[in-house]
Scaffold this active site. Structure first.
Site, mmCIF file in Angstrom:
data_model
loop_
_atom_site.group_PDB
_atom_site.id
_atom_site.type_symbol
_atom_site.label_atom_id
_atom_site.label_comp_id
_atom_site.label_asym_id
_atom_site.label_seq_id
_atom_site.Cartn_x
_atom_site.Cartn_y
_atom_site.Cartn_z
ATOM 1 N N LEU A 112 -39.575 -3.047 7.781
ATOM 2 C CA LEU A 112 -40.427 -3.862 8.739
ATOM 3 C C LEU A 112 -39.671 -4.899 9.278
ATOM 4 O O LEU A 112 -38.917 -5.490 8.771
ATOM 5 C CB LEU A 112 -41.670 -4.545 7.849
ATOM 6 C CG LEU A 112 -42.871 -3.553 7.478
ATOM 7 C CD1 LEU A 112 -43.947 -4.408 6.912
ATOM 8 C CD2 LEU A 112 -43.409 -2.972 8.422
ATOM 9 N N ASP A 113 -39.736 -5.110 10.680
ATOM 10 C CA ASP A 113 -38.810 -6.217 11.167
ATOM 11 C C ASP A 113 -39.132 -7.833 10.974
ATOM 12 O O ASP A 113 -40.163 -7.810 10.210
ATOM 13 C CB ASP A 113 -38.827 -6.155 12.669
ATOM 14 C CG ASP A 113 -40.049 -6.635 13.440
ATOM 15 O OD1 ASP A 113 -40.636 -7.448 13.131
ATOM 16 O OD2 ASP A 113 -40.497 -5.836 14.371
ATOM 17 N N LYS A 114 -38.348 -8.606 11.084
ATOM 18 C CA LYS A 114 -38.526 -9.965 10.483
ATOM 19 C C LYS A 114 -39.979 -10.511 10.860
ATOM 20 O O LYS A 114 -40.592 -11.322 10.014
ATOM 21 C CB LYS A 114 -37.476 -10.680 11.084
ATOM 22 C CG LYS A 114 -37.383 -12.198 10.426
ATOM 23 C CD LYS A 114 -36.316 -12.892 10.797
ATOM 24 C CE LYS A 114 -36.077 -14.394 10.327
ATOM 25 N NZ LYS A 114 -34.853 -15.032 10.763
ATOM 26 N N THR A 116 -42.930 -8.888 11.402
ATOM 27 C CA THR A 116 -43.822 -8.180 10.986
ATOM 28 C C THR A 116 -44.220 -8.095 9.565
ATOM 29 O O THR A 116 -43.195 -8.440 8.800
ATOM 30 C CB THR A 116 -43.500 -6.468 11.335
ATOM 31 O OG1 THR A 116 -43.320 -6.356 12.737
ATOM 32 C CG2 THR A 116 -44.670 -5.758 10.899
#
Length: 244
Positions: A112-114, A116
């Site tokens: 998951l990106d930062k 999210t």
């Protein structure tokens, strides 16, 4: 009947992040390791590796950590990175410190990106990691998306068409499911894991994702009672639901 595998105590505890083999021997000499309440002084001794070992062994009066393989469900907060080495706050910082030293290493199942939040799985099980992220498995992932602008009403058909192309890519996206919650909120289910896929899908429609939260992987849903930043170990039965 299958033979129960055995392992040296110092090798086991070192692989679980408790320290080097010399450290383990030092802990044992100090009476810090017990098995069924009896002190273990000889860490070269081999013991059976059984699932209930953490119920019988203690290290400094604390139960032995879970044995490998294990699967962790984490409610990832915004602002943390799914990396072992990037600067700043890492999702691994939320786990016990010694778990960073375990072998095999604990890794995230996908990323998951930062910015999210939500359901993130971590495991030291290489087979599970491969199967859960394999494109052939088409494991469905569901995100709650908050948008900067109202939906146009045409996004659902576009996402489901199987013909949508993202910028700088030459392969169309697999069909995705959109469930409208409100004018600026929706649930999106995808079976791929392309770079920033959800954000790029909405950007392609002229919108901007203001908030992104993963709620579900396969048949596994983020528990309502698991607060942001908290985690729990998954039972074998719960792990199975990932592929339902």
């Amino acid at each position: 009947m299958a033979k129960v595998p055995t392992i040296r105590i110092d090798k086991l505890l070192s692989s679980m992040g408790y320290g080097s083999r010399k450290d383990i021997a030092r802990i044992a000499r100090a009476g810090g390791i017990t098995l069924d309440t009896a002190a273990l002084l000889d860490v070269t001794k081999r013991i059976p590796i059984t699932p209930d070992l953490p119920h019988h062994m203690t290290i400094y009066d604390e139960a032995l950590d879970p044995l490998a393989p294990m699967v962790i469900l984490l409610n990832k907060p915004v602002g943390m990175t799914c990396s072992h080495s990037d600067g700043g706050a890492l999702v691994y910082d939320l786990l016990p410190k010694r778990w960073r030293l375990r072998e095999p290493r604990i890794s995230t199942v996908g990323r998951l990106d930062k910015q999210t939040s939500g359901l993130l799985l971590l495991t030291d099980d290489g087979d599970l990691l491969h199967h859960a992220t394999s494109p052939k498995r088409r494991v469905k992932k569901t995100y709650r998306v908050k948008l900067a602008r109202p939906l146009k009403g045409t996004e659902g058909d576009l996402f489901a068409s199987g013909r949508m192309m993202l910028e700088n890519e030459d392969k169309p996206l697999a069909p995705a499911e959109l469930e409208v919650v409100s004018a600026t909120e929706a649930l999106l289910s995808i079976t791929e894991g392309r770079y920033h896929q959800v954000r790029r899908m909405f950007a392609a429609t002229g919108n901007y994702v203001a908030g992104l939260h993963r709620e579900r992987i396969g048949g596994l849903t983020l528990p309502d009672d698991l607060a942001s930043g908290e985690w729990r170990l998954l039972s074998e039965r719960k792990v199975f639901t990932i592929f339902q």
